[in-house]
Design an enzyme around this catalytic site. Structure first.
Site, PDB file in Angstrom:
ATOM      1  N   CYS A   1      39.093 -64.082 -40.457  1.00 40.47           N
ATOM      2  CA  CYS A   1      40.436 -63.759 -39.351  1.00 40.47           C
ATOM      3  C   CYS A   1      41.630 -63.425 -40.292  1.00 40.47           C
ATOM      4  O   CYS A   1      42.524 -62.782 -39.743  1.00 40.47           O
ATOM      5  CB  CYS A   1      40.717 -65.038 -38.564  1.00 40.47           C
ATOM      6  SG  CYS A   1      39.193 -66.052 -38.126  1.00 40.47           S
ATOM      7  N   ASP A   2      41.974 -64.132 -41.379  1.00 40.18           N
ATOM      8  CA  ASP A   2      43.197 -64.095 -42.109  1.00 40.18           C
ATOM      9  C   ASP A   2      43.411 -63.011 -43.229  1.00 40.18           C
ATOM     10  O   ASP A   2      44.491 -63.045 -43.684  1.00 40.18           O
ATOM     11  CB  ASP A   2      43.714 -65.403 -42.482  1.00 40.18           C
ATOM     12  CG  ASP A   2      43.725 -66.304 -41.162  1.00 40.18           C
ATOM     13  OD1 ASP A   2      44.069 -65.878 -40.076  1.00 40.18           O
ATOM     14  OD2 ASP A   2      43.462 -67.658 -41.509  1.00 40.18           O
TER      15      ASP A   2
ATOM     16  N   CYS B   1      39.940 -69.520 -42.123  1.00 37.95           N
ATOM     17  CA  CYS B   1      39.079 -68.335 -41.581  1.00 37.95           C
ATOM     18  C   CYS B   1      39.271 -67.017 -42.240  1.00 37.95           C
ATOM     19  O   CYS B   1      40.268 -66.297 -42.091  1.00 37.95           O
ATOM     20  CB  CYS B   1      39.337 -68.425 -40.178  1.00 37.95           C
ATOM     21  SG  CYS B   1      38.373 -66.796 -39.372  1.00 37.95           S
TER      22      CYS B   1
END
Ligand SMILES: Cc1cc2nc3c(=O)[nH]c(=O)nc-3n(C[C@H](O)[C@H](O)[C@H](O)COP(=O)(O)OP(=O)(O)OC[C@H]3O[C@@H](n4cnc5c(N)ncnc54)[C@H](O)[C@@H]3O)c2cc1C
Length: 306
Positions: free
Chosen positions: A134-135, A131
């Protein structure tokens, strides 16, 4: 025994819960990941009525709305098995608890597709993640690659480019198939380098990722030195539960539904990215729409004597 058990805490599940509550159905919504896939959407610009919202904010709004209804109960748990009973269904949860419902709405969404190359498993969580949006934050000032050419990959590259030093967007085809909006966003960044018509054949590293090896040389080398690799090559339906209770799947593994979101098993309905509905257009609006339709069908099903 509740009227309906909704499995999945994402866009389709929470929408179904809101509609079920308005139909005065006792509703239990269960899932193992709060907010589902929507949590990965860094910027949502196509949720009607809201020009800009983040995925996590949107999902928090959905949850808060659903939980304003007294008839909706919420549970964070993994569902292990669904079994048909005389008056509905029994749902076994991880940890041994069992809950019962007269009907089921499945909204279990999708799971990330794996790249399937050497090094992927070994460095998963050690620089390899699934992701980018997200990261990316963890790779401030570093060099990263996003692998893929669809919406999640190109959006992921655009978001990662805001923090990373260089983003290599590696895609096996000549052109990206993402929404032009995201392709333009990536092209506007001078720290995104498109590596087209190349495939990653190995993720290399020591204790953590140090790079990728390509099938053909690019810019004079078949390796790219990196600190992180985001695999964003699409998702497959998370239809294991549906299959095990007898719901028919299509050739790609999506749950087959009719116009009312009924599956092939009477009393089980499905909605969202999991289904073959909405022309496989996996979006918030389609997941929400299908969730609403599924709730309406549950209402009619229970009121027709089932
Ligand atoms: C990076 C990214 C950006 C995106 N951006 C946009 C955008 O801008 N606009 C847009 O419209 N769409 C966007 N999407 C797509 C959108 O997020 C999805 O279409 C939508 O969230 C799907 O919702 P869903 O409810 O069908 O499934 P999901 O949100 O995937 O929910 C599935 C739920 O089921 C649960 N579950 C699965 N199996 C079990 C089990 N056995 N037991 C318990 N729970 C289980 C999961 O934990 C999860 O809670 C984006 C997607 C990604 C990846």
């Amino acid at each position: 025994m509740v009227d309906v058990i909704i499995i999945g805490l994402g866009c389709a599940g929470y929408t179904a819960a809101i509609y079920c509550a308005r139909y005065k159905l006792s509703t239990l919504i269960i899932g193992d990941k709060e907010g589902g896939t929507g949590m990965a959407a860094a910027e949502v610009g196509d949720w009607p009525g809201t020009q800009f919202i983040t995925g996590p904010e949107l999902m928090e709004n959905f949850k808060a709305h659903a939980l304003t209804f007294e008839s909706v109960t919420h549970k964070l748990a993994r569902v292990e098995e669904i079994t048909k009973t005389a008056d509905g269904f029994s749902v076994a949860l991880q940890g041994g608890e069992t809950v019962a419902g007269r009907t089921i709405i499945l909204t279990t969404g999708t799971k990330h597709r794996l790249l399937g190359v050497p090094g992927e498993k070994e460095f998963s969580g050690k620089g390899v993640t699934y992701c980018a949006t997200c990261d990316a934050f963890f790779f401030k000032g570093k060099d990263v690659a996003v692998i893929g050419g669809g919406d999640a990959a190109v959006e992921g590259a655009a978001i990662a480019a805001q923090v990373a030093r260089t983003v290599y967007l590696i895609h096996r085809r000549k052109e990206f198939r993402a929404e032009p909006y995201w392709v333009d966003r990536v092209r506007a960044r001078d720290n995104v380098r498109s590596v087209l018509e190349r495939q990653v054949v190995e993720i290399i590293g020591d204790k953590k990722v140090t790079g990728v090896r390509l099938d053909k040389p690019w810019d004079g080398s078949d390796t790219i030195t990196l600190d992180g690799v985001f695999v964003e090559i699409g998702a497959d339906p998370d239809s294991g539960l549906a299959k095990s209770v007898g719901c028919a799947l299509d050739e790609r593994g999506f749950v087959k539904v009719d116009a009312g979101m009924s599956t092939s098993v009477p009393g089980i309905f499905a909605a969202g990215d999991l289904t073959n509905a909405s022309n496989y257009f996996a979006q918030f609006v389609t997941a929400a729409g299908e969730g609403g339709v599924a709730a309406n069908s549950v209402f009619h099903y229970l009121h027709s004597g089932h």
